[in-house]
Structure formats: C-alpha cells, structure tokens
Design a protein around this motif. Structure first.
Motif, PDB file in Angstrom:
ATOM      1  N   LEU A 151       0.815  -1.218   0.000  1.00 24.22           N
ATOM      2  CA  LEU A 151       0.000   0.000   0.000  1.00 24.22           C
ATOM      3  C   LEU A 151       0.847   1.266   0.000  1.00 24.22           C
ATOM      4  CD1 LEU A 151      -2.850  -0.971   2.491  1.00 24.22           C
ATOM      5  CD2 LEU A 151      -2.960  -0.852  -0.003  1.00 24.22           C
ATOM      6  N   VAL A 152       1.988   1.208   0.659  1.00 26.71           N
ATOM      7  CA  VAL A 152       2.867   2.379   0.719  1.00 26.71           C
ATOM      8  C   VAL A 152       4.215   2.141   0.043  1.00 26.71           C
ATOM      9  CG1 VAL A 152       1.768   3.388   2.747  1.00 26.71           C
ATOM     10  CG2 VAL A 152       3.645   1.782   3.041  1.00 26.71           C
ATOM     11  N   GLY A 153       4.404   0.934  -0.496  1.00 28.38           N
ATOM     12  CA  GLY A 153       5.608   0.639  -1.266  1.00 28.38           C
ATOM     13  C   GLY A 153       6.860   0.362  -0.457  1.00 28.38           C
ATOM     14  N   THR A 154       6.710  -0.048   0.805  1.00 31.97           N
ATOM     15  CA  THR A 154       7.893  -0.365   1.601  1.00 31.97           C
ATOM     16  C   THR A 154       8.234  -1.844   1.475  1.00 31.97           C
ATOM     17  OG1 THR A 154       6.509  -0.658   3.564  1.00 31.97           O
ATOM     18  CG2 THR A 154       7.540   1.496   3.275  1.00 31.97           C
ATOM     19  N   PRO A 155       9.525  -2.166   1.385  1.00 32.77           N
ATOM     20  CA  PRO A 155       9.940  -3.560   1.283  1.00 32.77           C
ATOM     21  C   PRO A 155       9.961  -4.236   2.657  1.00 32.77           C
ATOM     22  CG  PRO A 155      11.856  -2.152   1.265  1.00 32.77           C
ATOM     23  CD  PRO A 155      10.647  -1.235   1.299  1.00 32.77           C
ATOM     24  N   SER A 156      10.075  -5.553   2.654  1.00 33.49           N
ATOM     25  CA  SER A 156      10.252  -6.255   3.929  1.00 33.49           C
ATOM     26  C   SER A 156      11.624  -5.881   4.476  1.00 33.49           C
ATOM     27  CB  SER A 156      10.128  -7.761   3.733  1.00 33.49           C
ATOM     28  OG  SER A 156      11.119  -8.217   2.861  1.00 33.49           O
ATOM     29  N   ARG A 157      11.777  -6.011   5.794  1.00 32.26           N
ATOM     30  CA  ARG A 157      13.058  -5.657   6.393  1.00 32.26           C
ATOM     31  C   ARG A 157      13.277  -6.395   7.697  1.00 32.26           C
ATOM     32  NH1 ARG A 157      12.863  -0.082   9.566  1.00 32.26           N
ATOM     33  NH2 ARG A 157      10.816  -0.262  10.529  1.00 32.26           N
ATOM     34  N   THR A 158      14.528  -6.521   8.033  1.00 28.62           N
ATOM     35  CA  THR A 158      14.945  -7.030   9.332  1.00 28.62           C
ATOM     36  C   THR A 158      15.870  -5.996   9.940  1.00 28.62           C
ATOM     37  OG1 THR A 158      14.769  -9.337   8.655  1.00 28.62           O
ATOM     38  CG2 THR A 158      16.183  -8.862  10.539  1.00 28.62           C
ATOM     39  N   VAL A 159      15.631  -5.676  11.195  1.00 28.47           N
ATOM     40  CA  VAL A 159      16.423  -4.672  11.896  1.00 28.47           C
ATOM     41  C   VAL A 159      16.997  -5.313  13.156  1.00 28.47           C
ATOM     42  CG1 VAL A 159      16.299  -2.486  13.149  1.00 28.47           C
ATOM     43  CG2 VAL A 159      15.012  -2.769  11.035  1.00 28.47           C
TER      44      VAL A 159
END
Length: 92
Positions: free
Chosen positions: A48-56
C-alpha cells in the motif's frame, strides 16, 4: 526473551489474519537491574505504501528492569524505527 507478534485482521475477519511484524527482545546483561537488550525485528513488505520487507537488529543500553514491560517495548519500537530509514531495507 520477549517475543512480540503483530497480526493484521482486515475488518476484524479472522480468516484473513496474517502476521505483518515480529520482534524479539533478549536481555544480554545477565538480568542486571540496569540491563542491555538485543532487539531483532522483522516486518513484511507493505504494498500500500511501497515499503519492502526488512529485518532490523539493534541494542538498547541501560534500561531499568523494574519498569513496566511496555516501557521496554516502547524503547525497542523507537530503536527499530530509528534503525532503518523509510523505504529502505537491510534484507530484501
């Protein structure tokens, strides 16, 4: 270790429930009254907002264990938000 899971339930309809984020918070100070914690957080992509998956991965230093669990979760969440700028990813 604390494990937090965030599920999305669209419209409250349980059959569509899915996990969109998870976090683990591990004490790395031998349970001292003032402790440090290792944080690992995963988040799925959000089309919906175009953010990728991530691990922090990050660390909280000097947290007083006598506080509510919510205080620790608030600090951990703030560190995760600071760790990765919007629209970037350290795991694709």
């Amino acid at each position: 270790m604390l494990v937090i899971t965030v599920d999305l339930v669209p419209g409250g309809y349980e059959p569509l429930r899915r996990t969109i984020a998870a976090m683990s918070i591990a004490n790395i100070s031998d349970l001292a009254q003032i402790s440090d914690y290792r944080i690992e957080a995963n988040e799925t992509s959000n089309p919906l907002v175009g953010t990728p998956s991530r691990t922090v991965r990050c660390v909280i230093r000097g947290h007083a264990r006598a506080q509510s669990v919510w205080a620790l979760l608030a600090k951990a969440s703030a560190e995760v938000v600071k760790a990765t700028p919007p629209n970037s990813s350290d795991v694709g």
